[in-house]
Design an enzyme around this catalytic site. Structure first.
Site, PDB file in Angstrom:
ATOM      1  N   ASP A  56      -3.044  -7.122  11.224  1.00  0.00           N
ATOM      2  CA  ASP A  56      -3.927  -6.333  10.363  1.00  0.00           C
ATOM      3  C   ASP A  56      -4.062  -6.948   8.969  1.00  0.00           C
ATOM      4  O   ASP A  56      -5.127  -6.882   8.360  1.00  0.00           O
ATOM      5  CB  ASP A  56      -3.362  -4.906  10.250  1.00  0.00           C
ATOM      6  N   GLU A 100       0.853  -1.194   0.000  1.00  0.00           N
ATOM      7  CA  GLU A 100       0.000   0.000   0.000  1.00  0.00           C
ATOM      8  C   GLU A 100       0.885   1.239   0.000  1.00  0.00           C
ATOM      9  O   GLU A 100       1.969   1.217   0.579  1.00  0.00           O
ATOM     10  CB  GLU A 100      -0.846   0.044   1.264  1.00  0.00           C
ATOM     11  N   HIS A 127      -5.915 -11.236   5.473  1.00  0.00           N
ATOM     12  CA  HIS A 127      -5.960 -11.087   4.016  1.00  0.00           C
ATOM     13  C   HIS A 127      -4.926 -11.960   3.291  1.00  0.00           C
ATOM     14  O   HIS A 127      -5.257 -12.691   2.358  1.00  0.00           O
ATOM     15  CB  HIS A 127      -5.717  -9.627   3.616  1.00  0.00           C
TER      16      HIS A 127
HETATM   17  C1  BG6 Z   1      -7.814  -3.395   5.972  1.00  0.00           C
HETATM   18  C2  BG6 Z   1      -6.669  -3.011   6.857  1.00  0.00           C
HETATM   19  O1  BG6 Z   1      -8.352  -4.619   6.366  1.00  0.00           O
HETATM   20  O2  BG6 Z   1      -7.343  -3.498   4.622  1.00  0.00           O
HETATM   21  C3  BG6 Z   1      -6.045  -1.707   6.393  1.00  0.00           C
HETATM   22  O3  BG6 Z   1      -7.156  -2.865   8.191  1.00  0.00           O
HETATM   23  C4  BG6 Z   1      -5.650  -1.794   4.940  1.00  0.00           C
HETATM   24  O4  BG6 Z   1      -4.917  -1.378   7.196  1.00  0.00           O
HETATM   25  C5  BG6 Z   1      -6.818  -2.284   4.105  1.00  0.00           C
HETATM   26  O5  BG6 Z   1      -5.254  -0.511   4.518  1.00  0.00           O
HETATM   27  C6  BG6 Z   1      -6.394  -2.550   2.668  1.00  0.00           C
HETATM   28  O6  BG6 Z   1      -7.536  -2.842   1.920  1.00  0.00           O
HETATM   29  P1  BG6 Z   1      -7.594  -2.516   0.370  1.00  0.00           P
HETATM   30  O7  BG6 Z   1      -8.927  -3.034  -0.058  1.00  0.00           O
HETATM   31  O8  BG6 Z   1      -7.461  -1.032   0.234  1.00  0.00           O
HETATM   32  O9  BG6 Z   1      -6.436  -3.243  -0.244  1.00  0.00           O
END
Ligand code: BG6
Length: 500
Positions: A240, A221, A245
């Site tokens: 997190d 990110e 994920h």
């Molecule tokens: C969330 C996390 O679950 O997913 C965040 O708590 C993260 O820290 C986010 O930024 C990222 O999600 P995406 O959909 O923007 O990749």
């Protein structure tokens, strides 16, 4: 998307003015309502601690969702006036949940005995137990129609707390009523992994240790911690992103074909993957925290300089790990997982690196050693995949080059990709748990990561706008590197000191 059967629905959102509700839930609910995808008799009851009446809350929703409102105009205001309600509840309950039950019954009116109910916990994880207990004690876990509980991540903060939370949840709710969210499972490209693997025999026949050398899963990110320090500093990248994920993506990449494409069959296979993961050695983990740097041409502060972050915080904003799925299919194949904030690019991808040919015929034709063939599945942005292979450059002398076969979602299917939250909300309404996390997956995953969370691993500082600490390169064998999109590559340096 079709409109679900016409039974009335009361959609209760705890944490109704929190970050998640404002950024994701309310916009998704409005769009689903406007698109006619929700039952016609559907009301949304925001719940939080702040004392408001319905009208005061609607004004707040209008203000917080200014962008959505600007797009939709009067439709948004009408929707708010007709469908959005509010109930103030203290987190510690008292009689509060009985009052909530009364309020719900009043809103449902004569239809109360048959109305469906959905409780969405968009609150910080520490509030989950009190709310679940409160709902259960007030008898709100049952209704004349169906009752479903949606719980955001992280579900627990280690194995013990996840077990305790599952036990508490199951005291009142049957597992079939519980929808644990991992919003990555709602992303189109993540859902496509199963179609890609099991709808295309060409890839599946190569999907094993005989043909695959390693797999890299990266979720990078560019954003920093933003306004979420209060949550994030106690959590860090392992809790997190990695425990949920990245491990979900790993499960989908490594799982066996399910017997049927049904929720329980798919979830059974996913659990087997996390169950097969070998204990992770501390030396196979690299943690990092972003320092100052430049992202997208702008100077950004270090993590420790962000609002709400303690100046001596050792919370990791980056994690890279080498893990092994210790089963027949994947024996000896390393899976590299990596995630970080304030990285060079926003890039979520899976890179499957295939083995080199057994005999090297063409080495002398190339100055650089040939890279392995690779399948790069890009989950976001620029969703699609690229298959990298070698071709002969026309002419003499013989020279080889890396070329790609590319597929892009945006080209094949122009138009907006469905939003992950819209997809997941519809699945909750349909009662299909395929895209949700089952209790045993959560516990098995925490079992793997809890020892790492308890060990005090070094946390290396990395410059914002790069690809994390150079130490992460050392997880890979000499000569290999992470498959970073774009030109940014590490020079292997002397390493960075631990942040102490
Ligand atoms: C969330 C996390 O679950 O997913 C965040 O708590 C993260 O820290 C986010 O930024 C990222 O999600 P995406 O959909 O923007 O990749």
């Amino acid at each position: 998307m079709s409109r679900p059967a016409g039974q009335a629905l009361t959609f209760v959102i705890f944490g109704a003015t929190g970050d998640l509700a404002v950024q994701k839930l309310w916009p998704a609910l409005f769009r689903l309502s406007a698109g006619g995808h929700l039952p016609p008799d559907c009301r949304f009851l925001g719940v939080s601690r702040t004392p408001h009446g319905d009208e005061g809350f609607r004004l707040q929703v209008r203000r917080l969702l200014a962008q959505e409102r600007a797009r939709a105009g009067e439709d948004f205001d009408r929707w708010c006036d007709q469908c959005v309600f509010y109930h103030a509840l203290s987190a510690n309950g008292g009689d509060g949940y009985n009052h909530l039950a009364q309020r719900i019954a009043e809103l449902e009116g004569e239809g109360s005995s048959s109305s469906n109910r959905l409780f969405y916990l968009a609150v910080p994880p520490r509030s989950f137990p009190a709310i679940i207990e409160g709902l259960g004690r007030a008898g709100l876990h049952q209704s004349g129609g169906w009752t479903r509980l949606v719980v955001e991540k992280p579900f627990g903060e280690d194995l013990d707390s996840a077990r305790a939370l599952n036990a508490l949840t199951h005291r009142y709710f049957d597992e079939s009523q519980v929808f644990r969210i991992d919003h990555y499972l709602g992303k189109e490209t993540v859902q496509n992994l199963l179609v890609f693997r099991f709808g295309n025999a060409i890839f599946e026949s190569l999907w094993n240790r005989s043909h695959i050398e390693s797999v890299q899963i990266t979720v990078a990110e560019t954003v920093g911690v933003g306004s979420r320090a209060g949550y994030y500093d106690g959590v860090g990248a392992l809790r997190d992103m990695v425990q949920n994920h990245l491990s979900q993506i790993l499960s989908l990449v490594a799982m066996e074909p399910p017997v049927h494409f049904e929720a329980e069959d798919v979830r059974n296979e996913k659990v087997k993957v996390v169950h097969s993961l070998a204990p992770i050695r501390p030396e196979d983990v690299v943690l990092g925290q972003y320092g100052r740097g430049r992202v997208g041409g702008e100077e950004v502060p270090a993590y420790r300089e962000e609002g709400g972050v303690p100046r001596d915080s050792r919370t990791a904003t980056f994690a890279a790990l080498k893990v092994y799925v210790a089963n027949w299919r994947w024996h000896g194949v390393p899976f590299y997982l990596r995630t970080g904030k304030r990285m060079a690019q926003r890039q979520s991808q899976i890179v499957v690196l295939f083995r080199q040919p057994p005999v090297t015929l063409f080495e002398s034709a190339n100055r650089n050693p040939l890279r392995s063939n690779a399948l790069v599945i890009t989950l976001q942005p620029d969703e699609g995949f690229d298959l990298h292979f070698h071709v002969k450059v026309p002419g003499t002398p013989l020279r080889l080059e890396d070329e790609q076969l590319a597929f892009r979602y945006a080209e094949a299917f122009p138009g907006r990709m469905p939003d992950a939250y819209e997809t997941l909300l519809l699945e909750v309404l349909r009662g299909d748990q395929s895209l949700f996390v089952r209790a045993d997956w959560i516990e098995t995953s925490w079992k793997l990561y809890t020892p790492l969370l308890r060990s005090s691993l070094p946390v290396h500082e990395y410059a914002a706008g790069g690809w994390g600490p150079p130490e992460a390169e050392r997880l890979l064998p000499a000569g290999d590197s992470w498959w970073n999109a774009g030109p940014v590559r590490h020079e292997l340096g002397a390493g960075t000191p631990d942040l102490r």
